[in-house]
Design a protein around this motif. Structure first.
Motif, short mmCIF file in Angstrom:
data_model
loop_
_atom_site.label_atom_id
_atom_site.label_comp_id
_atom_site.label_asym_id
_atom_site.label_seq_id
_atom_site.Cartn_x
_atom_site.Cartn_y
_atom_site.Cartn_z
N TRP A 162 28.18 35.51 37.31
CA TRP A 162 28.76 36.59 36.75
C TRP A 162 28.64 37.71 37.64
O TRP A 162 28.96 39.08 37.17
N GLN A 163 28.71 37.33 38.96
CA GLN A 163 28.92 38.08 40.06
C GLN A 163 30.28 38.20 40.58
O GLN A 163 30.51 38.77 41.52
N LYS A 164 31.04 37.21 40.27
CA LYS A 164 32.28 36.90 40.91
C LYS A 164 33.44 37.61 40.27
O LYS A 164 33.42 38.27 39.38
N SER A 165 34.50 37.52 41.20
CA SER A 165 35.65 38.29 40.81
C SER A 165 36.20 38.44 39.52
O SER A 165 36.62 36.88 39.10
N GLY A 166 36.31 39.23 38.79
CA GLY A 166 36.87 39.43 37.46
C GLY A 166 35.73 39.23 36.39
O GLY A 166 36.18 39.55 35.20
N GLU A 184 44.73 39.65 50.89
CA GLU A 184 45.88 39.86 50.22
C GLU A 184 45.49 40.79 48.90
O GLU A 184 44.58 40.82 48.37
N TRP A 185 46.70 41.06 48.23
CA TRP A 185 46.72 41.96 47.29
C TRP A 185 46.32 41.25 46.01
O TRP A 185 47.10 40.10 45.84
N ASN A 186 45.68 41.61 45.19
CA ASN A 186 45.10 41.14 43.81
C ASN A 186 45.87 41.92 42.79
O ASN A 186 45.86 43.47 43.02
N HIS A 187 45.93 41.61 41.57
CA HIS A 187 46.44 42.36 40.73
C HIS A 187 45.26 42.23 39.28
O HIS A 187 45.12 41.32 38.79
N THR A 188 44.81 43.45 38.99
CA THR A 188 43.98 43.35 37.85
C THR A 188 44.44 44.17 36.43
O THR A 188 45.22 45.06 36.74
N ARG A 189 44.02 43.63 35.42
CA ARG A 189 44.46 44.16 34.18
C ARG A 189 43.20 44.09 33.08
O ARG A 189 42.54 43.17 33.34
N ILE A 190 43.01 45.41 32.71
CA ILE A 190 41.68 45.59 31.84
C ILE A 190 42.15 46.18 30.51
O ILE A 190 42.79 47.17 30.60
N VAL A 191 41.78 45.46 29.59
CA VAL A 191 42.09 45.91 28.04
C VAL A 191 40.85 46.28 27.32
O VAL A 191 40.00 45.45 27.18
N VAL A 192 40.58 47.33 26.74
CA VAL A 192 39.43 47.69 25.92
C VAL A 192 40.18 48.26 24.71
O VAL A 192 40.86 49.51 24.81
N ASN A 193 39.79 47.51 23.54
CA ASN A 193 40.19 48.11 22.18
C ASN A 193 39.27 48.13 21.30
O ASN A 193 39.21 46.61 20.93
N LYS A 194 38.74 49.17 20.86
CA LYS A 194 37.72 49.05 19.78
C LYS A 194 36.65 48.08 20.13
O LYS A 194 36.13 47.45 19.21
N GLY A 195 36.16 47.99 21.20
CA GLY A 195 35.18 47.13 21.85
C GLY A 195 35.49 45.83 22.01
O GLY A 195 34.80 45.23 22.73
N HIS A 196 36.87 45.33 21.85
CA HIS A 196 37.41 44.34 22.30
C HIS A 196 37.78 44.31 23.87
O HIS A 196 38.56 45.11 24.08
N VAL A 197 37.22 43.61 24.73
CA VAL A 197 37.59 43.78 26.18
C VAL A 197 38.01 42.35 26.78
O VAL A 197 37.88 41.13 26.59
N GLU A 198 39.36 42.57 27.69
CA GLU A 198 40.10 41.49 28.19
C GLU A 198 39.94 41.90 29.74
O GLU A 198 40.23 42.88 30.02
N HIS A 199 39.61 40.97 30.62
CA HIS A 199 39.69 41.00 31.91
C HIS A 199 40.86 39.98 32.22
O HIS A 199 40.58 38.95 32.35
N TRP A 200 41.92 40.55 33.10
CA TRP A 200 42.78 39.57 33.62
C TRP A 200 42.79 39.81 35.19
O TRP A 200 42.77 40.85 35.72
N LEU A 201 43.03 38.71 35.94
CA LEU A 201 43.09 38.60 37.31
C LEU A 201 44.11 37.68 37.85
O LEU A 201 44.12 36.39 37.55
N ASN A 202 45.24 38.38 38.34
CA ASN A 202 46.41 37.79 38.85
C ASN A 202 46.98 36.87 38.02
O ASN A 202 47.39 35.77 38.13
N GLY A 203 47.16 37.45 36.51
CA GLY A 203 47.82 36.91 35.52
C GLY A 203 47.05 35.87 34.61
O GLY A 203 47.34 35.21 33.76
N GLU A 204 45.89 35.73 34.96
CA GLU A 204 44.93 34.67 34.31
C GLU A 204 43.74 35.64 33.63
O GLU A 204 43.31 36.64 34.13
N LYS A 205 43.68 35.30 32.28
CA LYS A 205 42.73 35.96 31.43
C LYS A 205 41.30 35.07 31.80
O LYS A 205 40.99 34.25 31.68
N VAL A 206 40.38 36.17 32.49
CA VAL A 206 39.37 35.43 32.79
C VAL A 206 37.93 35.86 32.07
O VAL A 206 36.79 35.33 32.24
N VAL A 207 38.28 36.91 31.30
CA VAL A 207 36.85 37.59 30.39
C VAL A 207 37.57 37.75 29.00
O VAL A 207 38.58 38.50 29.02
N ASP A 208 37.11 37.39 27.79
CA ASP A 208 37.61 37.71 26.48
C ASP A 208 36.31 37.98 25.50
O ASP A 208 35.70 36.94 25.45
#
Length: 258
Positions: A162-166, A184-208
């Protein structure tokens, strides 16, 4: 190149520092060249929205030139954040643990949103992007969930999953390790919508995950946050980038309300 000095606020001067951590060593520590990303002729310009992005409601969180729209958490003095070569930059130090280090906070608050950014860390680095942050506590992590940014391979201490990237730090480990090699550069995407959370890292969804459910409450009360009643309780809050004493760079940071 001319150094860019940022205006002081709350008795604080945000100082400029060098770009390293995988960048060529010949870059000068006290220099700034806004927009000089050494791009190829076909590479998109950094920190600029396309016409389509603007029409879709995206806004830049970082303009590539200065720290407009940002301030230090609780307006404390700090000298670790600045702009270097079109990047939002935090200086790194293994010895500086002074009160002049501070987390950087967006002026605006966000409730339901999509956030994207590029980032890279120095070796053995550790940082994070926090959201739904309020300023009623001593530190941002006491209220805001954190998207973890860390050197998974070379961090000098043993890391829990639970301490690792993403990861949703101390709540949800990433489903896979998707970070690129340090420097190297990484790309992060975070989505928060009415409590639903998604973490994306370099095009991979790593948390939902879904906040505020019985399962979420149980994880909070039995884990690291059991003594932090304000953690994750806000439905709206600031975006925060963490000064954990490590050198880190951000660019192309943008956000869209949902």
């Amino acid at each position: 190149m001319q150094k860019l000095i940022l205006p002081a606020f709350a008795a604080a001067t945000l100082a400029l520092a060098s770009c390293g951590g995988g960048a060529p060593k010949e870059e000068k520590k006290d220099s700034i060249a806004i927009g000089s990303e050494n791009k190829t002729a076909t590479a998109p310009q950094a920190n600029v929205l396309t016409t389509e992005e603007t029409a879709a409601g995206w806004k830049l969180l970082f303009n590539g030139s200065n720290l407009d729209g940002w301030r230090i958490y609780q307006n404390k003095p700090s000298n670790t954040w600045g702009v270097v070569d079109g990047t939002l930059h935090c200086t790194g130090s293994t010895t500086d643990k002074s009160d002049m280090r501070g987390d950087l906070l967006s002026n605006d608050e966000y409730e339901n949103f999509e956030l994207e950014t590029d980032w890279k860390l120095a070796p053995q680095g550790n940082s994070g992007i926090l959201y739904l942050v309020t300023e009623e506590f001593k530190a941002p992590y006491m209220s805001g969930p954190e998207y973890q940014l860390i050197d998974d391979e070379n961090f000098p201490e043993k890391l829990e999953d639970w301490q690792k990237s993403g990861a949703n730090y101390a709540m949800n480990p990433p489903s896979k390790l998707a970070a690129k090699p340090i420097g190297e550069w990484n790309h992060t995407r975070i989505v928060v919508n009415k409590g639903h959370v998604e973490h994306w890292l370099n095009g991979e969804k790593v948390v939902d995950t879904q906040m505020w459910t019985p399962e979420w409450e149980k994880a909070k009360k039995t884990g690291k946050w059991k003594d932090y009643k304000g953690y994750g309780s806000a439905k709206k809050g600031h975006i925060c980038v963490q000064d954990h004493g490590s050198e880190i760079w951000f660019r192309n940071m943008k956000i869209k309300s949902l």
